[in-house]
Motif scaffolding. Structure first.
Motif, PDB file in Angstrom:
ATOM      1  N   ALA A   9       1.495  -6.816  -2.676  1.00 20.47           N
ATOM      2  CA  ALA A   9       2.361  -6.100  -3.110  1.00 20.47           C
ATOM      3  C   ALA A   9       2.455  -4.399  -3.024  1.00 20.47           C
ATOM      4  O   ALA A   9       3.275  -3.741  -3.181  1.00 20.47           O
ATOM      5  N   ALA A  10       0.546  -4.560  -2.362  1.00 23.31           N
ATOM      6  CA  ALA A  10       0.532  -3.146  -2.427  1.00 23.31           C
ATOM      7  C   ALA A  10       0.777  -2.948  -1.071  1.00 23.31           C
ATOM      8  O   ALA A  10       1.481  -1.335  -1.048  1.00 23.31           O
ATOM      9  N   SER A  11       1.270  -3.474   0.246  1.00 28.48           N
ATOM     10  CA  SER A  11       1.423  -3.275   1.081  1.00 28.48           C
ATOM     11  C   SER A  11       3.127  -3.344   1.170  1.00 28.48           C
ATOM     12  O   SER A  11       3.957  -2.332   1.888  1.00 28.48           O
ATOM     13  N   LEU A  12       3.923  -3.770   0.348  1.00 28.71           N
ATOM     14  CA  LEU A  12       5.887  -3.057   0.162  1.00 28.71           C
ATOM     15  C   LEU A  12       5.439  -2.030  -0.469  1.00 28.71           C
ATOM     16  O   LEU A  12       5.825  -1.305  -0.069  1.00 28.71           O
ATOM     17  N   LYS A  32       7.914   0.962   1.012  1.00 30.75           N
ATOM     18  CA  LYS A  32       8.572   1.554   0.631  1.00 30.75           C
ATOM     19  C   LYS A  32       8.750   3.096   0.159  1.00 30.75           C
ATOM     20  O   LYS A  32       9.469   3.652   0.748  1.00 30.75           O
ATOM     21  N   GLU A  33       7.273   3.498  -0.077  1.00 35.06           N
ATOM     22  CA  GLU A  33       6.858   4.765   0.059  1.00 35.06           C
ATOM     23  C   GLU A  33       7.064   5.490   0.885  1.00 35.06           C
ATOM     24  O   GLU A  33       7.867   6.615   0.841  1.00 35.06           O
ATOM     25  N   GLU A  34       7.021   5.049   2.013  1.00 36.12           N
ATOM     26  CA  GLU A  34       7.561   5.490   3.825  1.00 36.12           C
ATOM     27  C   GLU A  34       8.389   5.802   3.954  1.00 36.12           C
ATOM     28  O   GLU A  34       9.366   6.862   4.809  1.00 36.12           O
ATOM     29  N   ALA A  35       9.209   4.312   3.602  1.00 32.63           N
ATOM     30  CA  ALA A  35      10.650   4.852   3.947  1.00 32.63           C
ATOM     31  C   ALA A  35      11.526   5.470   3.193  1.00 32.63           C
ATOM     32  O   ALA A  35      12.390   6.622   3.563  1.00 32.63           O
ATOM     33  N   ARG A  36      11.317   5.851   1.840  1.00 33.48           N
ATOM     34  CA  ARG A  36      11.863   7.197   1.254  1.00 33.48           C
ATOM     35  C   ARG A  36      11.157   8.340   1.355  1.00 33.48           C
ATOM     36  O   ARG A  36      12.305   8.900   2.105  1.00 33.48           O
ATOM     37  N   ILE A  68      -3.515  -3.887  -7.887  1.00 28.81           N
ATOM     38  CA  ILE A  68      -2.686  -3.522  -7.451  1.00 28.81           C
ATOM     39  C   ILE A  68      -3.307  -2.484  -6.269  1.00 28.81           C
ATOM     40  O   ILE A  68      -3.087  -1.387  -7.190  1.00 28.81           O
ATOM     41  N   LEU A  69      -3.664  -2.417  -5.139  1.00 27.69           N
ATOM     42  CA  LEU A  69      -4.362  -1.375  -5.147  1.00 27.69           C
ATOM     43  C   LEU A  69      -3.616   0.053  -3.741  1.00 27.69           C
ATOM     44  O   LEU A  69      -3.590  -0.722  -3.058  1.00 27.69           O
ATOM     45  N   LEU A  70      -3.855   0.610  -4.119  1.00 27.71           N
ATOM     46  CA  LEU A  70      -2.775   2.068  -2.620  1.00 27.71           C
ATOM     47  C   LEU A  70      -4.359   3.194  -2.598  1.00 27.71           C
ATOM     48  O   LEU A  70      -4.218   3.697  -3.900  1.00 27.71           O
TER      49      LEU A  70
END
Length: 457
Positions: free
Chosen positions: A163-166, A170-174, A127-129
Motif C-alpha cells: 500500500a505504501a509503494s502504491l 501514485k504521488e510520483e505519477a500525480r 503504512i509508512l511513507l
C-alpha cells in the motif's frame, strides 16, 4: 502475537499531531477524502487472509481516518477518537492487535464494541511513507480470537508495504502529471506568443527527413498549416538562388556544432527570412539526430536596407551633379558681375534655390515632387501675398530630381528679375503661370508659360 496491555501502549496525541507525519501525509495524498479503487484489491486480500468480515486501507489525519478502500462497510471515514487504527499509527512497532475489544481497557466502552456491529478482534499494520506512519491496513471481526499467528502479522506488514509503494507511485505519477500539465501550458503560451509575434519555430528530424513547424513557420514558406512536412518540401520552398548556400550553412553548423545563422528568400523571391538554430541532440556516435531552429520574416527590414542603399546611391549621384552645377553657377555669376558684393548676393540666392529644391526632394526620399510645391517653394520668398500675387493654371505635373533642381533655378531667376524690374517690384503686380504636360516625339514634355501682369511699363 499477544495484544499489548494498557501499560505497554504509548501516548498517541503527540504522534497523531506530529508536524513531520502530517506534512508527509498531506504532500503524498492531497485527496484523502476520495476513495481509490486501486486499493480495493489490497482490502479484499487482507480480509481473505484473516477470514475477517471487515478490512480497511485507510489514512489517518489529525481528526479523521479516511477509508481509501473498504470491505464489509459502507463508511468512508471515522473520527480519530473512535479509531482503533490511531494506536497502530502511534505504535513504534507499526503493528497493533486487539484479540477481544470487549475485554480491552481502551476499547470495551466504545460504541461499536458495546453496540452493533459489536467489534471484537482487530489487527492493523502501519503504512509508512518516508519513515512516517500515515495510515493502516487493518481487519476487524465480530468474534474474539485467542491468538494470532506471527505469519499473518508478517503478511499484514507486507500488504501495508505494498500500500505504501502504491501511494508513492501514485504521488510520483500525480507530480509528473502536474509537471507535464504545467509544461504543456507553458508550451501553449510559448506557441501562442511565437505565432502572435510571427516567429516560426521548427524541429528537423534528420533521420526521418521531416520538419515539424508552427503555423507561422508554414505561412512563411507558403505551405499548408500542417504540423509536419517533408524536409525536401521545406528546402524546395527556398529560392533556387539561395538554396545551395542555405543548405551548406546548415551542414557546416551541424559539422562543427555551431549555431546556424542565415538569410534567404522563399520561392517567390519577394519574401526574405532569417533562420537560426543548432543541433538539438546527437546519437552515440555524435551524428546529429534533430535540429531545432526559429525563422523570422525580415522582408520589411530587407526592403528598408535596399531603399537605404538606393537612396545613398542616388544621393551620391545628386551630390556629384550638384557640385557640377555649383561650379557652372559660379562661373556664370562671375561672368555677369564683377562686384564681389553683387556676386555674393546673386550666388547666395542661386544656392538657396538649389537648397530649397533639395529640401523638397529629401522630404520625398528623392522620388518625384509636384510642380505646384516647387513653384510655391521658389516664389514665396519674393511675394508678400502668395495667393494674390501668384496665379497658377496647371495640369497635375510630377517632376523627377534633376528636373526639379533645374526648374527650381529657372523659377528663382525669373522671380528675382520680376522683383527687381518686373511685376513683383510693385504692390499690385502679379505672376501668372500656365503649366501643361504634352507629348512630343513620344516623350513627355512640360510647357510652362511665365506671364507678368501689372508691372512697370
Amino acid at each position: 502475537m499477544r495484544e499489548k496491555t494498557e501499560a505497554m501502549l504509548p501516548t498517541v496525541a503527540q504522534v497523531l499531531d506530529a508536524r513531520e507525519r502530517l506534512s508527509v501525509l498531506h504532500a503524498a495524498v492531497p485527496d484523502m477524502a476520495v476513495p481509490d479503487a486501486d486499493f480495493d484489491g489490497l482490502a479484499k486480500l487482507t480480509a481473505s487472509l484473516f477470514s475477517a468480515p471487515i478490512a480497511l486501507v485507510s489514512l489517518v489525519d489529525s481528526e479523521w481516518q479516511w477509508f481509501k478502500a473498504a470491505v464489509g462497510t459502507t463508511e468512508t471515514r471515522r473520527r480519530c477518537d473512535e479509531s482503533f487504527c490511531l494506536h497502530t499509527v502511534a505504535d513504534p512497532d507499526g503493528v497493533f492487535v486487539v484479540l477481544d475489544a470487549s475485554q480491552h481497557p481502551l476499547f470495551r466502552h466504545r460504541p461499536r464494541v458495546i453496540d452493533a456491529p459489536f467489534l471484537r478482534f482487530y489487527a492493523g499494520a502501519s503504512i509508512l511513507l518516508d519513515g512516517q506512519a500515515v495510515g493502516t491496513v487493518c481487519v476487524f471481526d465480530v468474534a474474539p480470537r485467542k491468538e494470532i499467528a506471527p505469519k499473518l502479522i508478517d503478511e499484514l506488514r507486507r500488504i501495508a508495504g505494498i500500500a505504501a509503494s502504491l501511494l508513492k507511485l501514485k504521488e510520483e505519477a500525480r507530480r509528473r502529471a502536474l509537471k507535464e500539465a504545467a509544461l504543456s501550458r507553458e508550451e501553449q503560451r510559448l506557441a501562442m506568443a511565437l505565432d502572435a509575434a510571427n516567429v516560426g519555430s521548427w524541429l528537423w528530424d534528420i533521420r526521418a527527413g521531416t520538419v515539424a513547424g508552427n503555423g507561422a513557420m508554414m505561412r512563411m514558406f507558403g505551405l499548408p498549416p500542417e504540423r509536419s512536412v517533408g524536409a525536401r518540401t521545406i528546402f524546395a520552398a527556398i529560392h533556387p538562388d539561395d538554396r545551395i548556400a542555405t543548405f551548406s550553412k546548415l551542414r557546416q553548423a551541424m559539422a562543427v556544432n555551431e549555431e546556424y545563422d542565415g538569410m534567404f528568400r522563399v520561392r517567390d523571391g519577394e519574401r526574405w527570412l532569417l533562420g537560426r538554430g543548432r543541433v538539438h541532440d546527437r546519437d552515440g556516435k555524435g551524428a546529429p539526430l534533430t535540429f531545432l531552429g526559429m525563422t523570422i520574416d525580415v522582408t520589411d527590414q530587407q526592403a528598408s536596407v535596399q531603399r537605404t542603399r538606393l537612396l545613398l546611391k542616388e544621393l551620391n549621384h545628386r551630390v556629384k551633379n550638384t557640385l557640377a552645377m555649383l561650379q557652372s553657377l559660379a562661373r556664370q555669376t562671375l561672368r555677369q558681375t564683377s562686384d564681389p558684393a553683387e556676386f555674393m548676393t546673386a550666388f547666395a540666392g542661386r544656392l538657396q534655390s538649389i537648397s530649397d529644391a533639395h529640401g523638397l526632394l529629401s522630404d520625398y526620399e528623392w522620388g518625384t515632387i509636384h510642380l505646384s510645391e516647387l513653384i510655391s517653394k521658389q516664389l514665396r520668398p519674393y511675394v508678400s501675398d502668395y495667393a494674390e500675387q501668384v496665379e497658377l493654371h496647371k495640369d497635375e505635373i510630377l517632376l523627377g530630381p534633376d528636373q526639379a533642381v533645374g526648374l527650381g533655378l529657372v523659377l528663382h531667376e525669373l522671380a528675382t528679375n520680376a522683383l527687381k524690374y518686373g511685376s513683383l517690384s510693385v504692390p499690385k503686380g502679379k505672376v501668372v503661370l500656365t503649366a501643361r504636360g504634352v507629348v512630343e516625339d513620344g516623350g513627355a514634355v512640360l510647357h510652362l508659360t511665365w506671364t507678368e501682369v501689372g508691372g512697370p511699363p
